[in-house]
Design an enzyme around this catalytic site. Structure first.
Site, short mmCIF file in Angstrom:
data_model
loop_
_atom_site.label_atom_id
_atom_site.label_comp_id
_atom_site.label_asym_id
_atom_site.label_seq_id
_atom_site.Cartn_x
_atom_site.Cartn_y
_atom_site.Cartn_z
N PRO A 153 0.85 -1.20 0.00
CA PRO A 153 0.00 0.00 0.00
C PRO A 153 0.88 1.24 0.00
CG PRO A 153 0.12 -0.93 2.20
CD PRO A 153 0.88 -1.86 1.31
N MET A 154 0.77 2.08 -1.05
CA MET A 154 1.66 3.23 -1.19
C MET A 154 0.85 4.45 -1.61
SD MET A 154 4.84 1.29 -3.09
CE MET A 154 3.75 0.38 -4.19
N VAL A 155 0.99 5.51 -0.84
CA VAL A 155 0.26 6.74 -1.12
C VAL A 155 0.67 7.28 -2.49
CG1 VAL A 155 -0.09 9.13 -0.40
CG2 VAL A 155 0.03 7.31 1.31
N GLN A 210 -6.33 -0.84 2.56
CA GLN A 210 -5.66 -0.41 3.78
C GLN A 210 -6.16 0.96 4.24
OE1 GLN A 210 -1.65 1.33 4.36
NE2 GLN A 210 -1.11 -0.66 5.25
N CYS A 239 3.45 3.76 8.62
CA CYS A 239 3.87 5.08 8.14
C CYS A 239 4.67 5.80 9.22
CB CYS A 239 2.67 5.92 7.73
SG CYS A 239 3.13 7.57 7.17
N HIS A 316 7.25 -5.25 8.51
CA HIS A 316 8.30 -4.44 7.89
C HIS A 316 9.44 -4.39 8.90
CE1 HIS A 316 9.44 -0.51 5.58
NE2 HIS A 316 10.48 -1.28 5.81
N ASN A 351 8.15 -7.78 4.57
CA ASN A 351 8.27 -6.57 3.76
C ASN A 351 9.66 -5.96 3.96
OD1 ASN A 351 6.94 -3.22 4.05
ND2 ASN A 351 7.65 -4.24 2.22
N GLY A 352 10.31 -5.59 2.83
CA GLY A 352 11.57 -4.86 2.90
C GLY A 352 12.76 -5.59 2.30
N GLU A 376 9.26 -0.07 -3.28
CA GLU A 376 10.04 0.77 -4.19
C GLU A 376 10.48 0.05 -5.47
OE1 GLU A 376 13.33 2.88 -2.70
OE2 GLU A 376 12.10 4.58 -2.12
#
Length: 548
Positions: A153-155, A210, A239, A316, A351-352, A376
């Site tokens: 989920p990415m703004v 999310q 976040c 994460h 995650n990561g 990313e």
């Protein structure tokens, strides 16, 4: 005299009969209206998940709610889950309720698996969900068909057209961008950025929505709107931006009231929603400067969340302090510890620190997780979950080139335009994606860079991409030699021994548009991670790997 009396009695009898008939009719009409009112209320309760429900302003409250269901106030119901939840044996689970053949996509109560007493779904709900959609990924290796390969989920980044693009290349689960729950139920314009009245297209499944927030009733109202059109809902506890601290959500929600707030939220939501409730989390930071992360306290919080009814955790493996140039590698060993502890209860995602399929396979081997979530790297190159740019191909790009990514994405944007819902921030979102796809080109060709910066219409965006195509043709560009560029812009700062395999020319300094236009956050808007003023490409809007 007798005939007169008889006539009078007959009239009296008629009047009595008439009165009785009128009373009976009135009773029938009352009962009929009551029955119809009951049916109307019943229907409105079951169908009010549509965004066509009226928005009711709470005059004395601090938010506006969509009247989806009449629920008791949280103060009296927090510890009393509905009777619908049933205790079961995890080993006897049933398939998930996903159904890609629905148009528009919906969930059906008849397909609901039995649930635990706290509202959690069976242990293998995620596996069953992925297998039910495996036919959409014919090139997926058999060994990965029940593993989640997830777009984070990415703004302003995991928008609908972009999600559909990644699904062409083995992504089998997507999250929506982080949605601010209060804004979602208060502001129609904001809501339409993320959601269609009838849900997302059936091709955009499986899908988890999310939300961020710190008020359980507000989160409930927002999640109730989408629950019939998604496969799960997630709470953002990742976040790390200052705006999240001010709004008491994201990574700061993990620390609010010693963790009691997020535990109470999960406990409230899990038994009341039709879909699994998951949480995306970080590691609690040290309370001392430069101290070690609080691993033990983090595990205590995770246990409380699972006991409260969380059906999945995404870990994460970084603290909220690890971001941008201080990001560092994600702690896979800690994720393994989480997997080992909860393996028999819930699925866990890692995650990561994932940039290609070699990393995916190593991560799954090290952690034993049920899947991986990527942010990313997949933003720059959507076919990340394919065997391309990996050791077995000598790090050659065997998948489509970056130019094709930009062109295909723009075509999807035309099919799902911004004003139709689900695309996020419109042209700003589109410019940000073009910047990431074409990052290597923008570093050396300033005319293209300027064209992307000024792409305020779809026609302008098309023209910018055509400029890249002309340049590639002129220089005889070889797409097989392409490597990640935008993703590695900070990585060499912190990863010891990191080798940038990108052989394309890179300038010594990045262009000014990659820096923030404004250093400070917008104090007038504390409503979301990444809602502060942005640079032309959106790089300051929560698109760092350390930001999720």
């Amino acid at each position: 005299m007798s005939s007169g009396r008889n006539s009078s009695l007959s009239l009296s009898a008629v009047s009595t009969a008439t009165a009785a008939a009128l009373v009976a009719a009135a009773v029938w009409m009352y009962n009929n209206q009551k029955s119809r009112k009951f049916e109307d209320e019943k229907n409105s309760t079951s169908s009010c998940n549509s965004l066509r429900c009226g928005v009711v302003k709470k005059i004395f409250g601090d938010y506006t709610n969509i009247d989806v269901m009449k629920q008791p106030h949280s103060k009296t119901t927090t510890d009393e889950p509905p009777a619908a939840a049933t205790t079961i044996d995890d080993s006897k689970s049933t398939p998930s309720n996903a159904d890609t053949k629905e148009t528009p996509s919906t969930n059906k109560d008849a397909h609901q698996p039995q649930r635990k007493e706290n509202g959690a779904f069976p242990r293998d709900w995620l596996r069953q969900l992925l297998l039910s959609h495996a036919h959409n990924h014919p090139n997926m290796p058999q060994s990965l068909q029940d593993k989640a390969l997830v777009v984070a989920p990415m703004v302003d980044a995991s928008d609908l057209p972009y999600r559909l693009l990644t699904r062409r290349y083995n992504t089998n689960l997507c999250f929506t961008p982080m949605i601010h729950a209060r804004m979602f139920i208060e502001k129609e314009g904001y809501r339409k950025k993320f959601w269609k009245d009838y849900g997302m297209p059936k091709e955009d499944r499986p899908l988890i929505a999310q939300f961020c927030g710190h008020d359980k009733e507000v989160l409930y109202q927002a999640m109730k709107v989408v629950e019939n059109h998604v496969d799960g809902v997630d709470i953002n506890c990742g976040c790390p931006q200052n705006i999240a601290k001010k709004g008491q959500y994201g990574a700061y929600l993990m620390e609010l009231e010693g963790g009691d707030r997020i535990v109470d939220i999960v406990k409230y939501l899990a038994p009341r929603l039709k879909v699994p409730v998951s949480v995306k989390l970080r590691i609690l930071p040290s309370e001392e400067e430069n101290g070690e992360p609080r691993f033990e306290d983090t595990m205590v919080l995770y246990r409380r969340l699972v006991d409260a009814g969380a059906s999945m955790l995404t870990i994460h493996g970084r603290t909220r302090e690890q971001r941008q140039r201080k990001t560092g590698a994600a702690d896979w060993d800690f994720t393994k510890r989480v997997v080992d502890e909860f393996n028999d209860r819930i699925p866990v995602l890692c995650n990561g620190s994932i940039s290609n399929m070699d990393d995916v396979e190593r991560c799954l081997e090290v952690t034993g997780a049920d899947g991986v979530m990527v942010s990313e790297a997949i933003l720059e190159y959507p076919p990340l979950f394919m065997q391309t740019n990996v050791e077995s191909t000598n790090y050659t790009r065997t998948g489509p080139g970056r130019l094709q990514m930009a062109e295909d994405y723009l075509e999807l944007c035309k099919q799902y335009p911004p004003d139709d819902g689900g695309q996020g921030s419109g042209m700003k979102c589109i410019r940000a994606h073009l910047h990431r796809f074409l990052h290597a080109d923008l570093q050396t060709h300033t005319t293209v860079r300027d064209a992307v910066v000024r792409a305020f219409t779809m026609e302008a965006a098309d023209n910018a991409v055509k400029m890249v195509r002309d340049i590639h043709k002129e220089i005889n560009h070889d797409a097989t030699k392409e490597q990640l560029s935008w993703y590695v812009r900070h990585r060499m700062d912190w990863e010891e021994g990191f080798e940038n395999k990108n052989s394309e020319p890179q300038p010594e300094k990045v262009f000014v548009e990659e820096k923030k236009v404004e250093e400070g956050e917008d104090e007038s808007d504390d409503d979301g991670c990444g809602f502060s003023p942005c640079d032309p490409f959106g790089e300051s809007c929560g698109v760092e790997e350390g930001d999720y």
